[in-house]
Design a protein around this motif. Structure first.
Motif, PDB file in Angstrom:
ATOM      1  N   TRP A 147       0.895  -1.270  -0.112  1.00 10.91           N
ATOM      2  CA  TRP A 147       0.071  -0.038  -0.048  1.00 10.91           C
ATOM      3  C   TRP A 147       0.962   1.119  -0.038  1.00 10.91           C
ATOM      4  N   TRP A 148       1.297   1.601  -1.203  1.00  6.45           N
ATOM      5  CA  TRP A 148       2.018   2.785  -1.531  1.00  6.45           C
ATOM      6  C   TRP A 148       1.149   4.094  -1.422  1.00  6.45           C
ATOM      7  N   LEU A 149       0.995   4.804  -0.143  1.00 11.55           N
ATOM      8  CA  LEU A 149       0.076   5.594  -0.006  1.00 11.55           C
ATOM      9  C   LEU A 149       0.853   7.082  -0.414  1.00 11.55           C
ATOM     10  N   TYR A 150       2.057   7.180   0.059  1.00 13.24           N
ATOM     11  CA  TYR A 150       2.540   8.695  -0.106  1.00 13.24           C
ATOM     12  C   TYR A 150       4.055   8.275  -0.560  1.00 13.24           C
ATOM     13  N   LEU A 203     -10.611  -0.830   4.137  1.00 18.70           N
ATOM     14  CA  LEU A 203     -10.143  -1.320   2.724  1.00 18.70           C
ATOM     15  C   LEU A 203      -9.013  -2.434   2.902  1.00 18.70           C
ATOM     16  N   LEU A 204      -8.086  -2.341   3.868  1.00 15.29           N
ATOM     17  CA  LEU A 204      -7.229  -3.292   4.235  1.00 15.29           C
ATOM     18  C   LEU A 204      -7.756  -4.660   4.351  1.00 15.29           C
ATOM     19  N   ILE A 205      -9.123  -4.628   5.282  1.00 17.83           N
ATOM     20  CA  ILE A 205      -9.934  -5.950   5.689  1.00 17.83           C
ATOM     21  C   ILE A 205     -10.386  -6.331   4.464  1.00 17.83           C
ATOM     22  N   GLU A 206     -10.913  -5.420   3.471  1.00 20.94           N
ATOM     23  CA  GLU A 206     -11.618  -5.971   2.232  1.00 20.94           C
ATOM     24  C   GLU A 206     -10.523  -6.509   1.153  1.00 20.94           C
ATOM     25  N   HIS A 207      -9.395  -6.030   1.112  1.00 22.24           N
ATOM     26  CA  HIS A 207      -8.340  -6.393  -0.166  1.00 22.24           C
ATOM     27  C   HIS A 207      -7.139  -7.300   0.617  1.00 22.24           C
ATOM     28  N   SER A 208      -6.962  -7.082   1.887  1.00 22.20           N
ATOM     29  CA  SER A 208      -5.426  -7.801   2.329  1.00 22.20           C
ATOM     30  C   SER A 208      -5.702  -8.609   3.372  1.00 22.20           C
ATOM     31  N   ILE A 219      -5.816   1.002  -8.069  1.00 21.17           N
ATOM     32  CA  ILE A 219      -5.853   2.333  -7.619  1.00 21.17           C
ATOM     33  C   ILE A 219      -7.321   2.499  -6.671  1.00 21.17           C
ATOM     34  N   ILE A 220      -6.990   3.028  -5.586  1.00 20.16           N
ATOM     35  CA  ILE A 220      -8.229   3.104  -4.474  1.00 20.16           C
ATOM     36  C   ILE A 220      -8.763   4.586  -4.609  1.00 20.16           C
ATOM     37  N   ARG A 261       1.234  -7.477  -5.149  1.00 19.07           N
ATOM     38  CA  ARG A 261       0.182  -6.661  -5.626  1.00 19.07           C
ATOM     39  C   ARG A 261       0.589  -5.303  -5.175  1.00 19.07           C
ATOM     40  N   VAL A 262       0.371  -4.214  -5.958  1.00 17.72           N
ATOM     41  CA  VAL A 262       0.449  -2.827  -5.369  1.00 17.72           C
ATOM     42  C   VAL A 262      -0.816  -1.958  -5.466  1.00 17.72           C
ATOM     43  N   PHE A 263      -1.114  -1.245  -4.463  1.00 17.22           N
ATOM     44  CA  PHE A 263      -2.186  -0.546  -4.212  1.00 17.22           C
ATOM     45  C   PHE A 263      -1.955   1.080  -3.745  1.00 17.22           C
TER      46      PHE A 263
END
Length: 1155
Positions: A986-989, A1098-1103, A1048-1049, A1014-1016
């Protein structure tokens, strides 16, 4: 007084002592004195101890009153041994009183009645006690008087009671006195921890074991209350001298080496060498051999004089210089070569016996007069040699002396015979002995190689036969344990032996070439006919081509030459036969090889510790080669063995001279490192030129024994030059790296992991090593609040490194104490490492108890995160479902010992259950407290040096109950093979790319390569998601990052669900409204809090089913957010998730798409 006690004449020794008054004495017995100086008076007298007299002179010492010290013990008094009795008159008190004067500093004089006088003896802490005299607390004991005046502890005085009827005994003075007043010990007392002066005993220090005679730094520096009890060593205890006979340099080295070099080759092969190679090439062969042996002797002398050497000679020298691998392999090869050399000389002896039987025994034979006779005679001779050596080195040395005399007489007989010439003997002339002849010198000057012994001879084949003549140079060094002074004896004896024997070989070669024909028939009739030199029409069996006993023919009295030949062969056989068992015993004592391979041979018997088993092994091995019965074949084998030994001997000198460690200070200066290297190269080249198949076999044997030691990895530390070179190369590389500018392509994640003791958080250590393995720097750090002594720190570090070594983790360990977590983190980040080898990532374990821990503990943890950012390093926090800290499971609550093989020592061999303990770092701020129950882990696994697929280890407690599988799974989470899973990033910043780089490194590891990456990412433009995705895909492609999915979130700004908010409120309920989390802060951070709550959904949903989740760590801005709210954010993101890594780079690029 008994006769055996030392007496002091009464009335001849008086002492006047002015002391501070004991508090228990009545005031009327104390007279104030003026501001004067105390004095101590000794009248001269004589002390008798039955052996010598010691004059005690009168001394008066003036002492300032303000020091308020009492007795100054005169130097001679301290040397009075225990048991000396002195009468009351010996310590008579002055009857002169002192008048009192008013002053700030006073002194008092205690006046005792004549029938009850007391003297005060200050305990042995006064500066006046002679340096090195040992005393304990009982150094001054009281007499048998029951009532003693009580003295305050500050006085530190013991009272000695004396009266007219009872003499007093001066208390026990522990010292190393051999005679009264003589030989004072220079060792400090361990009971009083006094300092010591330099002495040899303090430096008799093997394998880093500290000498007991020198106090430690803690004993000198720490307060008395902190000093540990040290068992004092009896200073009078004699060090047992080694049992056995010791030899000087002449009988131990010179004679032994000379006899070994004057071996069978001198009497049986030197004439043959001259016949084939001619005089000038023979001299070249001798010169080359001499050069190799002399350079080897110089190299050995340099190493031998660089400190004390023990038994084992050549093996000892090379193992201590090159390390156990090369030293052990060459030691075994050299021992075997000595046994074969004994066989060589025995076979030569047998050939001489055959000639004697032929010439003087009427052609007598035993079986066939050929090889079988040699085997029979050789076997009998081997038994005799073994029996003689079994009597001990003393008898063997005496035998060597007798044989030296025989050899000298035989050589003199040869020289005289050459001068006398053949005379009128037609028999000698018919056999080719013509006497000195200039034409004969010209004829024999050039080589005459021919086909002999089934092969065409050339320079190198002849050299291989001759070279064993010079291998005896190490015979003296091989028995270095039997030498009085090996450092001095080996250089002198070896070099002188080489010079003498090389000159003698050259002289003998020239004489043979100047006096004998190459070929002759040996027939008197042919001589009379003038055809004795015609080998075309006649069969020539004499001359230096064919007659190995040419020296006997030249000698004035032939039988005497046979005696010399017997002496030469037997003396060399004895020297070589003795060397082999001694070498094997020393190698066995070092325990480099398995017991069944070498160790079984090293057991000693008797007072002299003779290795009987090694003697038996040498006998069997030598007998096997005797049965070959061919001298030239045996010579070919041992030439390569000795050339390999000489090559490594010279290389070791070159290597240690090149590295130049501080400890390289040989007293022998006549060597050159480049000549040593040249000699080593010549030896290797010579091995292949002589016989390349034998050279390959020799190298294979050396490699086999090398790998055995390398595989076993014995725990020895000999300070080899290889260790010094490793340090020098590392230092040079680090220094060069300092001047290399940083470049993004060369970025390496260098991790400082706050693991506490590595054994307490195995998963955290494994995860850090998963990133750093064969790639970058890893430092495991332990921060302790409590104080640790130097010895405790050393032990903790040693055991931590042992854990890292057992788990095959190439990392470092650093320990800081007397600091809190934030202070320790700051110190480590600033001071750990050197040059460019410094941490750039701070890795912490997630603080699972942040809600219930003490407030200052939470603040220190939060401050440690800030410290990382303040020092411009990346910060990473790892969390696993079951937590990282297993101190409670892996620590003994009583002694705090860690069980090292927690993971079953998964990558080290173990045929049975293995359990190892290690001390924990007690008091660590990052370590849980000890629990009531300790777990002992037993693991059975297959030993292997390399990492392989891991079976699930079975971890059990002391009751044999197996630990839950999820605990085992969590402990080994980052070691076991991951079968088809997911790594979610999860590359947020944009933090410089570190959030993406670390999972890429993990994905590249073999254990994680089957997982999909996987990259988010978060969309910046909600209206153009497709372009956002294409742009990110292009960036990842330029970075050459392999991934399976890119997501892409888009709904990150969506408000979180109410149940999520309610759950979060429960996290911070105990902190809201307090100083740690004011309501204003909670309101100000509401938007960011909602964002993190949405991220959790979102983390619970995807990861939630991933194997590893990596996310950009939220940045805690100073002065804006406190520890409780920030930890609540981290809890929100990582709670009830798979292994979770929160990482934030230092905003510097670690990825680039430029080449």
């Amino acid at each position: 007084m008994s006769k055996d006690e030392t007496a002091i004449d009464e009335g001849t020794c008086g002492i006047r002592i002015l002391v501070d008054p004991p508090s228990s004495l009545p005031s009327e017995d104390v007279h104030n004195s003026g501001n004067q100086h105390s004095s101590l008076t000794l009248s001269s007298g004589t002390v008798h101890d039955g052996h010598q007299e010691t004059e005690i002179q009168m001394e008066t010492l003036e002492i300032p009153n303000h020091r308020r010290r009492s007795t100054i013990v005169p130097p001679n008094l301290a040397t009075v041994p225990y048991g000396i009795e002195m009468t009351n008159e010996a310590f008579g008190m002055s009857d002169v009183g002192n008048e009192s004067k008013d002053s700030g500093d006073q002194q008092e004089t205690i006046e005792f009645p004549s029938h009850r006088r007391r003297s005060t003896i200050i305990p042995p802490t006064l500066a006046t006690v002679p340096s090195g005299v040992e005393m304990d607390n009982e150094a001054f004991t009281l007499a048998d008087e029951p009532s003693v005046a009580v003295v305050p502890p500050s006085r530190r005085a013991s009272l000695i009671d004396t009266n007219s009827q009872n003499s007093f005994r001066l208390g026990r003075i522990q010292s190393s006195l051999r005679r009264f007043g003589m030989n004072l010990s220079r060792r400090g007392s361990t009971s009083t921890n006094t300092e010591t002066v330099p002495r040899i005993a303090n430096y008799i220090n093997f394998f880093n074991v500290r000498s007991n005679s020198r106090p430690t730094l803690e004993e000198l520096h720490e307060p008395v209350s902190r000093r540990q009890n040290v068992t004092s060593v009896d200073p009078n205890k004699e060090v047992p001298e080694p049992v056995g006979d010791k030899f000087g340099w002449i009988e131990g080295v010179l004679i032994r080496n000379t006899l070994s070099i004057w071996g069978i080759m001198l009497f049986l092969r030197i004439s043959w060498v001259v016949a084939l190679s001619g005089i000038w090439q023979t001299l070249i062969i001798i010169a080359i051999s001499t050069f190799i042996t002399l350079m080897t002797a110089l190299s050995m002398s340099a190493i031998a004089t660089n400190g004390e050497i023990g038994g084992g000679g050549t093996y000892y020298v090379m193992s201590r210089v090159l390390g156990p691998e090369f030293g052990g392999s060459i030691g075994v090869i050299f021992a075997i070569a000595n046994a074969i050399n004994a066989s060589l000389n025995i076979v030569g002896f047998c050939q001489s016996v055959q000639d004697v039987m032929k010439n003087y025994g009427g052609g007598a034979i035993i079986v066939d007069g050929a090889d079988n006779d040699i085997r029979i005679i050789g076997s009998i001779t081997m038994i005799a040699v073994c029996a003689l050596c079994g009597l001990g080195a003393k008898y063997e040395a005496k035998t060597q002396g007798v044989m030296l005399v025989i050899l000298l007489v035989a050589l003199s007989n040869f020289l005289v015979g050459s001068i006398m010439g053949p005379g009128s003997s037609e028999q000698k002339q018919a056999k080719g002995f013509l006497g000195y002849d200039l034409d004969l010198i010209r004829e024999n000057w050039s080589p005459g190689y021919t086909f002999t012994d089934g092969q065409m001879q050339d320079f190198f084949s002849v050299f291989s036969v001759y070279f064993p003549a010079g291998i005896g140079i190490l015979s003296g060094a091989n028995v270095s344990g039997d030498l009085k002074d090996p450092n001095s004896a080996i250089p002198k004896g070896t070099i002188l032996a080489i010079c003498i024997t090389s000159l003698s070989y050259a002289i003998v070669a020239i004489i043979c070439g100047a006096t004998m024909k190459r070929a002759a028939t040996g027939s008197v009739d042919d001589f009379r006919n003038g055809t004795h030199l015609d080998c075309v029409s006649n069969n020539c069996t004499y001359g230096i081509y064919y007659d190995y006993q040419a020296m006997t023919l030249i000698s004035g009295f032939g039988p005497l030459n046979y005696a010399g030949c017997f002496a030469a062969s037997l003396s060399s056989a004895l020297a070589s036969y003795v060397s082999c068992p001694k070498l094997l015993q020393v190698i066995a004592d070092d325990k480099l090889y398995p017991y069944w391979l070498v160790g079984v041979l090293g057991k000693g018997y008797g007072k002299s510790n003779e290795p009987i088993r090694a003697y038996a092994f040498t006998f069997v091995l030598a007998l096997v080669f005797v049965l070959i019965a061919h001298l030239d074949v045996i010579a070919l084998l041992i030439s390569n063995f000795f050339l390999a030994t000489f090559a490594l001997m010279n290389y070791s000198t070159f290597h240690v001279s090149l590295v130049k460690p501080i400890g390289w200070r040989p007293t022998f200066k006549y060597y050159n490192m480049w000549l040593s290297l040249l000699t080593a190269a010549l030896c290797v080249v010579g091995m292949f030129l002589i016989s390349w198949p034998v050279a390959l076999i020799t190298i294979a044997i050396v490699l086999f024994f090398y790998l055995v030691v390398h595989y076993r990895n014995p725990e020895v530390n000999w300070g080899s030059s290889s260790q010094a070179q490793t340090y020098s190369e590392a230092l040079s590389s680090i220094q060069q790296l300092v001047h290399v500018e940083d470049h993004v392509k060369n970025y390496r994640p260098q991790i400082l992991a706050l693991t506490g003791h590595p054994a307490s958080r195995p998963a955290l250590v494994d995860f850090a090593y998963l990133i750093c393995k064969k790639n970058s720097l890893l430092i495991c750090a332990n921060i302790m609040k409590g104080h640790q002594s130097s010895s405790d720190r050393s032990q903790t570090s040693k055991k931590a490194y042992q854990y890292l070594w057992d788990q095959r983790i190439n990392g470092f360990f650093s320990l800081v104490n007397d600091v809190n977590l934030q202070q320790g983190t700051s110190a480590l980040l600033q001071a750990a490492g050197v040059g460019k080898m410094k941490p750039n990532i701070l890795l912490l374990g997630f603080k699972n108890d942040w809600q219930v821990c003490e407030h200052h503990s939470l603040d220190h943890y939060f401050a440690a995160i800030h410290t990382g950012f303040d020092l411009h390093v990346a910060v990473a926090i790892l969390r696993t479902p079951e937590g990282l800290d297993y101190t409670a499971m892996l620590t003994d609550p009583e002694d705090g010992d860690y069980i090292l093989n927690t993971l079953g020592n998964l990558h080290r061999s173990s045929s049975a259950a293995s359990t190892i303990s290690m001390d924990s770092a007690s008091g660590s701020e990052t370590t849980l407290g000890n629990q009531d129950e300790s777990i002992q882990v037993q693991v059975e696994n297959k030993r292997t040096r390399k990492r392989s697929k891991l079976d699930s280890p079975m971890l059990t407690d002391r009751r044999g109950k197996e630990l839950p599988k999820h605990i085992v799974s969590c402990i080994t989470a980052f070691r076991r093979k991951q079968r088809r899973g997911l790594i979610d990033v999860w590359w947020l910043y944009d933090d410089g790319g570190l959030t993406l780089l670390l999972p890429h490194i993990i994905h590249a590891r073999s254990n994680w390569s089957s997982c999909r990456l996987r990259v988010f990412c978060v969309a910046t433009d909600q209206e153009d998601l497709e372009n956002e995705r294409k742009g990110m895909a292009a960036l990842l492609a330029k970075f050459r990052i392999t991934y399976s999915d890119l997501t892409i979130i888009k709904d990150i700004k969506q408000s979180p669900k109410e149940r999520t908010k309610t759950w979060f409120d429960g996290l911070i309920r105990d902190f809201v409204g307090r100083d740690q989390l004011p309501v204003t802060e909670l309101v100000a951070m509401r938007a960011k809090t909602d964002r993190h709550l949405r991220l959790r959904e979102l983390l619970i949903e995807h990861s939630s089913e991933s194997n590893l989740v990596v996310m950009t760590l939220p940045m805690p801005r100073k002065g804006t957010i406190g520890a409780p709210l920030y930890m609540a954010w981290l809890e929100t993101l990582s709670a009830n998730m798979p292994p979770f890594l929160l990482i934030r780079g230092n905003q510097s690029s670690v990825l680039t798409f430029y080449s």
